[in-house]
Scaffold this active site. Structure first.
Site, PDB file in Angstrom:
ATOM      1  N   GLY A  72    -109.536 -23.001  10.436  1.00  0.00           N
ATOM      2  CA  GLY A  72    -108.312 -23.224  11.188  1.00  0.00           C
ATOM      3  C   GLY A  72    -107.674 -24.577  10.935  1.00  0.00           C
ATOM      4  O   GLY A  72    -106.453 -24.691  10.888  1.00  0.00           O
ATOM      5  N   HIS A 139     -86.975 -14.342  11.575  1.00  0.00           N
ATOM      6  CA  HIS A 139     -86.145 -14.152  10.390  1.00  0.00           C
ATOM      7  C   HIS A 139     -85.715 -15.493   9.790  1.00  0.00           C
ATOM      8  O   HIS A 139     -85.406 -16.446  10.490  1.00  0.00           O
ATOM      9  CB  HIS A 139     -84.910 -13.298  10.718  1.00  0.00           C
ATOM     10  CG  HIS A 139     -83.957 -13.949  11.665  1.00  0.00           C
ATOM     11  ND1 HIS A 139     -82.998 -14.839  11.263  1.00  0.00           N
ATOM     12  CD2 HIS A 139     -83.817 -13.832  13.008  1.00  0.00           C
ATOM     13  CE1 HIS A 139     -82.291 -15.249  12.298  1.00  0.00           C
ATOM     14  NE2 HIS A 139     -82.772 -14.659  13.382  1.00  0.00           N
TER      15      HIS A 139
END
Length: 209
Positions: A72, A139
């Site tokens: 991580g 997006h």
């Protein structure tokens, strides 16, 4: 020699990825054949019967090996990738069957997409980015290499994230905001303005009333 998928890092995130790879294998993907970790006994006594193949700093990649990084911490992830790459390693993506990826999205090398994650239209996700469970990349967003998104992170439309950032669980970045390289965004933080490189942003913890 046939190809085999090798997990790098068998801690908590690694054990999650073992499960997600098994889900992918049930739909024609590939499960892990073994793991690399600095501790040979990290899976001892667990329900995971993968063989230990060695340490990331010493293992010599074999023909057909493909590695998935389960680390991580962005800096630690980069260091291990560079160690393995210097010895000729190649890396695979791990995309859970429930992840949603727009046909116009671009995924880099070694990307990990966990269950119910989403990468939306025209987004670009850099090499070795991890998008954890129920996190989304909106997006036209760009996520720099080695970045880690913990669970429930929301990067909204046109967000720009530099390399090596870390987002804690439930963090949210509002549209068009830029997050500089190596920034750390704390759990539950809502980022409304641009964040400088190497900055740490956080919210106060809950208090007893």
């Amino acid at each position: 020699m046939g190809s085999r998928l090798i997990l790098v890092g068998a801690g908590g995130f690694g054990r999650e990825l073992i499960n997600w790879a098994e889900d992918a294998a049930a739909q024609g993907g590939q499960a892990f054949a073994g793991y690399l970790d600095m501790h040979a006994d990290v899976l001892a006594g667990s329900a995971y019967a993968l063989p230990w193949l060695g340490t990331p700093d010493a293992y010599v990649p074999q023909t057909g090996d493909a590695f998935v990084i389960a680390i991580g911490d962005p800096a630690g992830k980069r260091a291990v990738v560079e160690q393995l790459r210097a010895r000729g390693a190649r890396f695979a993506r791990l995309v859970h069957p429930s992840a949603v990826v727009a046909r116009t999205a671009v995924l880099g090398e070694g990307v990990v997409l966990c269950p119910h994650s989403m990468v939306s239209a025209d987004a670009r996700v850099g090499d070795f980015v991890a998008v954890n469970t129920l996190s989304s990349v909106g997006h036209d967003a760009v996520v720099g290499a080695y970045t880690t998104l913990s669970g429930h992170v929301d990067l909204t439309g046109h967000v720009q994230v530099g390399e090596g950032c870390f987002f804690g669980s439930g963090a949210r970045v509002l549209p068009k905001v830029r997050v500089g390289a190596r920034a750390r965004i704390g759990a539950g933080a809502t980022i409304m303005r641009n964040v400088a490189e190497d900055a740490t942003m956080f919210t106060m913890p809950a208090k007893k009333l």
